[in-house]
Design a protein around this motif. Structure first.
Motif, short mmCIF file in Angstrom:
data_model
loop_
_atom_site.label_atom_id
_atom_site.label_comp_id
_atom_site.label_asym_id
_atom_site.label_seq_id
_atom_site.Cartn_x
_atom_site.Cartn_y
_atom_site.Cartn_z
N GLU A 145 0.84 -1.20 0.00
CA GLU A 145 0.00 0.00 0.00
C GLU A 145 0.87 1.25 0.00
OE1 GLU A 145 -3.43 0.55 2.27
OE2 GLU A 145 -4.25 -1.44 1.90
N LYS A 146 2.01 1.16 0.69
CA LYS A 146 2.95 2.29 0.69
C LYS A 146 3.51 2.51 -0.70
CE LYS A 146 5.46 5.52 2.60
NZ LYS A 146 4.83 6.76 3.11
N VAL A 147 3.77 1.43 -1.43
CA VAL A 147 4.22 1.56 -2.82
C VAL A 147 3.20 2.37 -3.62
CG1 VAL A 147 4.62 0.31 -4.98
CG2 VAL A 147 5.58 -0.57 -2.85
N GLY A 148 1.92 2.00 -3.49
CA GLY A 148 0.86 2.72 -4.19
C GLY A 148 0.78 4.18 -3.76
N GLU A 149 0.93 4.41 -2.46
CA GLU A 149 0.87 5.78 -1.95
C GLU A 149 1.98 6.64 -2.56
OE1 GLU A 149 1.03 5.46 2.27
OE2 GLU A 149 -0.95 4.50 2.43
N LEU A 150 3.17 6.07 -2.66
CA LEU A 150 4.29 6.81 -3.25
C LEU A 150 4.04 7.10 -4.73
CD1 LEU A 150 7.30 4.91 -1.59
CD2 LEU A 150 6.56 7.25 -1.09
N GLU A 151 3.46 6.12 -5.43
CA GLU A 151 3.13 6.34 -6.84
C GLU A 151 2.07 7.43 -6.98
OE1 GLU A 151 3.87 1.92 -8.80
OE2 GLU A 151 1.88 2.44 -8.06
N GLY A 152 1.05 7.35 -6.14
CA GLY A 152 -0.01 8.36 -6.19
C GLY A 152 0.51 9.75 -5.88
N GLN A 153 1.43 9.84 -4.91
CA GLN A 153 2.00 11.14 -4.57
C GLN A 153 2.83 11.69 -5.72
OE1 GLN A 153 1.18 12.68 -1.53
NE2 GLN A 153 1.93 14.41 -2.75
N ALA A 154 3.50 10.79 -6.46
CA ALA A 154 4.29 11.23 -7.61
C ALA A 154 3.38 11.88 -8.66
CB ALA A 154 5.03 10.04 -8.22
N ILE A 155 2.19 11.33 -8.84
CA ILE A 155 1.24 11.90 -9.80
C ILE A 155 0.74 13.25 -9.31
CG2 ILE A 155 -1.04 11.60 -10.86
CD1 ILE A 155 1.19 9.83 -12.03
N VAL A 156 0.38 13.33 -8.04
CA VAL A 156 -0.11 14.59 -7.47
C VAL A 156 0.97 15.67 -7.58
CG1 VAL A 156 -0.86 15.75 -5.35
CG2 VAL A 156 -1.72 13.46 -5.89
N ASP A 157 2.20 15.32 -7.19
CA ASP A 157 3.30 16.29 -7.25
C ASP A 157 3.60 16.70 -8.70
OD1 ASP A 157 3.49 16.10 -4.52
OD2 ASP A 157 5.26 14.79 -4.52
N GLY A 158 3.50 15.72 -9.62
CA GLY A 158 3.77 16.01 -11.02
C GLY A 158 2.76 16.99 -11.60
N LEU A 159 1.51 16.82 -11.24
CA LEU A 159 0.47 17.74 -11.71
C LEU A 159 0.68 19.14 -11.15
CD1 LEU A 159 -2.65 15.40 -11.42
CD2 LEU A 159 -1.71 16.36 -13.55
N LYS A 160 0.98 19.19 -9.86
CA LYS A 160 1.18 20.49 -9.23
C LYS A 160 2.40 21.21 -9.80
CE LYS A 160 -1.16 19.47 -4.85
NZ LYS A 160 -1.01 19.30 -3.39
N ALA A 161 3.44 20.44 -10.16
CA ALA A 161 4.64 21.04 -10.76
C ALA A 161 4.32 21.68 -12.11
CB ALA A 161 5.72 19.98 -10.91
N GLU A 162 3.27 21.18 -12.75
CA GLU A 162 2.85 21.73 -14.03
C GLU A 162 1.69 22.72 -13.87
OE1 GLU A 162 2.03 18.48 -16.67
OE2 GLU A 162 4.12 17.83 -16.72
N ASN A 163 1.45 23.12 -12.60
CA ASN A 163 0.38 24.08 -12.27
C ASN A 163 -1.00 23.63 -12.73
OD1 ASN A 163 2.15 26.05 -11.06
ND2 ASN A 163 2.84 26.58 -13.13
N LYS A 164 -1.23 22.31 -12.59
CA LYS A 164 -2.54 21.76 -12.94
C LYS A 164 -3.27 21.34 -11.68
CE LYS A 164 -1.29 20.12 -17.56
NZ LYS A 164 -1.15 18.94 -18.47
N ASP A 165 -4.53 21.68 -11.61
CA ASP A 165 -5.35 21.34 -10.45
C ASP A 165 -5.67 19.85 -10.50
OD1 ASP A 165 -7.15 21.04 -8.42
OD2 ASP A 165 -8.65 22.43 -9.23
N PRO A 166 -5.22 19.06 -9.50
CA PRO A 166 -5.50 17.62 -9.50
C PRO A 166 -6.99 17.31 -9.58
CG PRO A 166 -3.81 18.12 -7.89
CD PRO A 166 -4.34 19.44 -8.37
N ALA A 167 -7.80 18.17 -9.00
CA ALA A 167 -9.25 17.91 -8.95
C ALA A 167 -9.90 17.99 -10.33
CB ALA A 167 -9.92 18.88 -8.00
N THR A 168 -9.29 18.71 -11.25
CA THR A 168 -9.88 18.83 -12.59
C THR A 168 -9.03 18.14 -13.66
OG1 THR A 168 -8.75 20.96 -12.95
CG2 THR A 168 -10.98 21.02 -12.01
N ALA A 169 -7.93 17.52 -13.24
CA ALA A 169 -7.02 16.89 -14.20
C ALA A 169 -7.62 15.61 -14.79
CB ALA A 169 -5.70 16.57 -13.52
N VAL A 170 -7.27 15.32 -16.02
CA VAL A 170 -7.69 14.09 -16.68
C VAL A 170 -6.61 13.04 -16.42
CG1 VAL A 170 -8.25 12.97 -18.88
CG2 VAL A 170 -8.91 15.37 -18.48
N VAL A 171 -6.92 12.11 -15.53
CA VAL A 171 -5.93 11.10 -15.12
C VAL A 171 -6.44 9.71 -15.46
CG1 VAL A 171 -4.59 10.17 -13.20
CG2 VAL A 171 -5.19 12.61 -13.23
#
Length: 356
Positions: A145-171
């Motif tokens: 589950e920690k593996v998944g959490e780290l992967e999920g955080q990478a996606i969240v951080d990646g979106l934020k680094a591109e100034n994209k709102d995770p809540a409206t992003a197409v994932v």
């Protein structure tokens, strides 16, 4: 013949039967005896799942397990099912007939369940290695589950680094094969972190452990989304490579996750095509499994604090997220070689991030 002689013969026959019964029962609840019994108490039997879903099984797990177990004075019988459930069952029968003191199984499409049942019927303890197996005595893996959490955080951080709102992003969510018990844990960990950030899957094709199929599944999802995607959660590096091939084909670069710190995965991280890969330092997992197997081979009772939901004792090893600046740590640990990584277009990136 006199009655007294008949009685004497009967007594002698009974005594002989008792002696024979005692000999045949000397193996406890293990039906093997003699040399097979001796072999079983000294041999660790291992079944690996394949060589396609990840390069780790043959390149890392096999040599690490072999070295640790044989270094402790035990024999090993390590086989690979090569992605074939029938072959998995055949290997298991062969190993059991030759004698095992412990069985260490990496499940493949549920094939480990019946093998675990057969082994336990012979009194042989079973360790489910890396993937859970119903009925196993112990489970050794990374904290999935920690593996998944780290992967999920990478996606969240990646979106934020591109100034994209995770809540409206197409994932798009690209999970692993549901027959692998770990796939659900990866998914649940990632979905929790991404969900907390407001992400909802725009598309979620059937999970597989196959880079080519992942490429096909993702391309179909991308087409259905009109070519629009902001990020892709992918469960491992092999599948991520398939996804990235489609992104490249469509001249897209978005946050992509993965795990295993494979050569291809690390190269994609260095090239900026993959946001990160979860590094599971295989020697840590192999050592945990080997230490447990050695205790069992010595007839000791291992102490394990953590448990799965079904009560199976669980040894969980800690994973680490690796981004481009961290790749050199993987090389220094011996889990990757700079000579393999830093080729072609990746050479310049290796120089930038100090990979040598």
């Amino acid at each position: 013949m006199k009655r007294s002689s008949l009685v004497s013969l009967a007594v002698l026959a009974s005594a002989a039967a008792l002696v024979l019964a005692g000999c045949s029962g000397s193996g406890g609840n293990n039906s093997k005896s003699g040399s097979a019994g001796k072999a079983s108490s000294k041999t660790a039997c291992v079944i690996l799942p394949d060589a396609a879903s990840s390069p780790r099984w043959e390149n890392m797990d096999r040599p690490d397990l072999k070295q640790a177990l044989e270094g402790a004075g035990f024999k090993t019988n390590i086989q690979n099912a090569q992605g074939d459930t029938s072959k998995y069952a055949t290997i298991a029968d062969q190993e059991l007939s030759q004698g095992c003191g412990v069985m260490l199984l990496v499940d493949y499409n549920g094939a480990g369940v019946s093998v675990a049942k057969k082994a336990k019927a012979q009194g042989i303890p079973v360790i489910a290695y890396d993937r859970p197996i119903a009925g196993a005595d112990y489970y050794v893996s990374f904290d999935n589950e920690k593996v998944g959490e780290l992967e999920g955080q990478a996606i969240v951080d990646g979106l934020k680094a591109e100034n994209k709102d995770p809540a409206t992003a197409v994932v798009v969510y690209m999970g692993g094969d549901p027959t692998d018990g770990n796939a659900k844990m990866f998914h649940d960990g990632a979905a929790k972190v991404m969900g907390d950030a407001g992400i909802k899957p725009a598309k979620e094709p059937p999970g597989v452990w196959d880079g080519a199929k992942s490429a096909t599944n993702f391309e179909q999802a991308l087409t259905s989304l009109g070519g629009k995607v902001d990020a892709v959660w992918v469960a491992n590096d092999t599948d991520a490579a398939g996804v990235i091939s489609i992104l490249d084909k469509n001249h897209l670069k978005v946050p992509v996750s993965g795990q295993d710190a494979s050569t291809e995965g690390l190269q994609n991280v260095l090239l900026g095509k993959q946001t990160g890969t979860v590094w599971k330092h295989v020697p840590d997992e192999a050592k945990a499994a080997s230490d447990l197997a050695i205790e069992l081979l010595k007839g000791q009772k291992p102490k394990v604090d953590k448990k799965l939901d079904d009560g199976t004792p669980y040894i969980a090893v800690t994973p680490v997220l690796v981004k481009a600046a961290d790749v050199e740590k993987v090389v220094q640990a011996g889990d990757a070689k700079a000579s393999d990584l830093c080729t072609g277009a990746v050479a310049a990136a290796c120089t930038t991030y100090g990979v040598k």
